[in-house]
Design an enzyme around this catalytic site. Structure first.
Site, PDB file in Angstrom:
ATOM      1  N   HIS A  10       0.823  -1.207   0.000  1.00  0.00           N
ATOM      2  CA  HIS A  10       0.000   0.000   0.000  1.00  0.00           C
ATOM      3  C   HIS A  10       0.855   1.254   0.000  1.00  0.00           C
ATOM      4  O   HIS A  10       0.399   2.319  -0.354  1.00  0.00           O
ATOM      5  CB  HIS A  10      -0.900   0.010   1.242  1.00  0.00           C
ATOM      6  CG  HIS A  10      -2.106  -0.849   1.100  1.00  0.00           C
ATOM      7  ND1 HIS A  10      -2.034  -2.208   0.936  1.00  0.00           N
ATOM      8  CD2 HIS A  10      -3.429  -0.537   1.049  1.00  0.00           C
ATOM      9  CE1 HIS A  10      -3.253  -2.693   0.819  1.00  0.00           C
ATOM     10  NE2 HIS A  10      -4.113  -1.711   0.875  1.00  0.00           N
ATOM     11  N   SER A  11       2.091   1.092   0.428  1.00  0.00           N
ATOM     12  CA  SER A  11       2.965   2.253   0.576  1.00  0.00           C
ATOM     13  C   SER A  11       4.138   2.155  -0.399  1.00  0.00           C
ATOM     14  O   SER A  11       4.848   1.159  -0.440  1.00  0.00           O
ATOM     15  CB  SER A  11       3.489   2.299   2.011  1.00  0.00           C
ATOM     16  OG  SER A  11       4.723   2.986   2.072  1.00  0.00           O
TER      17      SER A  11
END
Ligand SMILES: [Mg+2]
Lengths: 245, 213
Positions: A10-11
């Protein structure tokens, strides 16, 4: 044979940082980060993952690892959308440990199934790993099992062995452990390193790190098989060179 | 007269869905703020604005082709879990419609059943896990019942929307077992699931558009 890796997070920072870490241990393996959403915010980006898979594939297949739910779903969608001859697998494993184990296995020349198994073993999910010639190697790459030395030795017969002093400062920390595993990866030999009563497969970076052997400590290297002597010699040379520090 | 649905009708309905999602974006974000990461409204808004732009371009001549374009657009633009989940739902629905040029109530019910199958497989969730499955599963059941009773497209979609709304409400007391909300454990109880709510919203907008013709 070089299987590629794609790290779906997600990052963007997680994916990039982990790619950097894995690449340090496996410099010849394409490790592609695919982190963040379509707008560069937190999330996952299908097109970015698909592009990363494309770039990571050198013809030997790609292993994808992920962090949270939607990253898994996005990775699976990308893999389902691939057309032959592209081959890729999404592996359920802790992202960091799985990526390191997979990268080292890929660096050692494992095939797609072998790299998948190495990553999966890092999770301790042995049940998900299909059997096959690479399984033993993979188990070693993840290093989940350290056997009492006597038990293994009895089955394997007489070994070539040597006491090796870790002449570098940090001992069998991440980078030296990766160097050691890599130095013997291509040999026809079973190699173990024993320290303080615990034995680790020498092809297993995580297993070696788990020994907690520090600079100045003495470990025992044992090897079996056609190239056992060469294996022990390489490990000793590496330690004598202070692991190139 | 029984009312069916062509690709053009579907495009009109999807514009209405897009507008409804944009209108309710803040509501979805607030729901997600309570038990998730507060991005569901923004993700859905981004996805369905892209859908509206996509279906405005010509070239999709069957309902299945329209749904497929919706699915791929959502997968590429949404960014959160709802991208793969809604994307898979629309893609599976598209596959179930094959290449017919007009769909009836029975086909709509089958498409909803296929969409549910896709979401369950992708998200590995079941009824009671406090996810969009809690809205979509009763919607697929209600659609099947309506279609078996001879319902046309507006009737089938109306039944589905009503069941989805009730299903979304039913998520309020549940403890989440899937998705980001599951990390909250017991604290996830007492709030509607954002994905179930958006599923009901999408189905209601489709039903309203179908009924308005
Ligand atoms: Mg969210």
């Amino acid at each position: 044979m070089t299987v590629g890796l794609v790290l779906v997070s997600h990052s963007a920072k997680i994916a990039e940082g982990l790619a950097e870490l894995a690449a340090q241990m496996a410099p010849d393996v394409p490790v592609l980060p695919a982190g963040g959403g379509p707008d560069g915010d937190l999330g996952t980006d299908y097109d970015a993952v698909a592009t990363a898979v494309d770039r990571a594939d050198r013809g030997d297949g790609v292993v994808l690892l992920y962090d949270l739910g939607s990253a898994q779903m996005t990775a699976e969608l990308v893999v389902e959308g691939l057309s032959a001859p592209r081959r890729a697998h999404v592996v359920e494993a802790p992202l960091v440990e799985g990526a390191v184990a997979a990268a080292v296995a890929a660096q050692g020349g494992a095939d797609l199934d072998g790299v998948v198994a190495a990553a999966a073993m890092a999770a301790g999910t042995a049940g998900e790993v299909a059997g096959g010639p690479d399984q033993e190697f993979a188990a070693g790459a993840a290093g989940m099992s350290t056997l009492p030395p006597s038990a293994g030795a009895a089955e394997r017969g007489p070994a070539v062995s040597a006491n090796v002093v870790l002449r570098n400062e940090v001992g069998l920390h991440a980078r030296p452990a990766a160097l050691l595993a890599r130095s013997i990866a291509d040999l026809d030999a079973e190699v173990v390193v024993e320290y303080a009563g615990t034995e680790a497969d020498a092809r297993s970076v995580l297993g070696l790190m788990g020994l907690n052997a520090r600079g100045g400590d003495t470990v025992v290297v044992r090897a079996w098989g056609a190239q056992a002597e060469e294996a022990v010699r390489r490990v000793r040379d590496l330690a004598d060179r202070h692991f190139d520090e | 007269m029984s009312v069916t649905c062509t690709a053009e009708d579907l495009v009109v309905a999807l514009r209405a869905v897009s507008a409804a999602v944009v209108d309710h974006g803040d509501e979805l974000t607030e729901l997600d703020r309570a038990i998730g990461d507060a991005d569901h409204g923004e993700n859905m808004r981004r996805g369905f604005l892209a859908v509206a732009a996509k279906v405005d371009s010509p070239g999709q001549t069957t309902p299945a082709a329209v749904l497929k374009a919706v699915g791929t657009t959502l997968i590429s633009t949404v960014g959160g879990a709802s991208g793969p989940l809604y994307g898979t739902a629309f893609l599976r629905a598209a596959t179930s419609l094959a290449d017919v040029s007009e769909v009836d109530g029975v086909a709509v019910a089958a498409a909803l059943r296929a969409a549910l199958g896709g979401v369950v497989a992708r998200g590995r969730a079941e009824v009671g896990d406090k996810t969009m499955v809690d809205a979509l599963a009763p919607a697929a059941d209600a659609a099947a019942t309506a279609a078996e009773g001879g319902g046309d497209v507006p009737a089938v979609l109306a039944a589905a929307a009503e069941a989805a709304e009730r299903g979304a409400e039913s998520t309020k007391p549940l403890v989440a077992r899937k998705g980001r909300a599951s990390y909250l454990g017991e604290r996830s109880a007492g709030h509607l699931d954002p994905g179930a709510r958006s599923t009901a919203l999408v189905l209601r907008a489709l039903a309203t558009a179908a009924g308005a013709r």
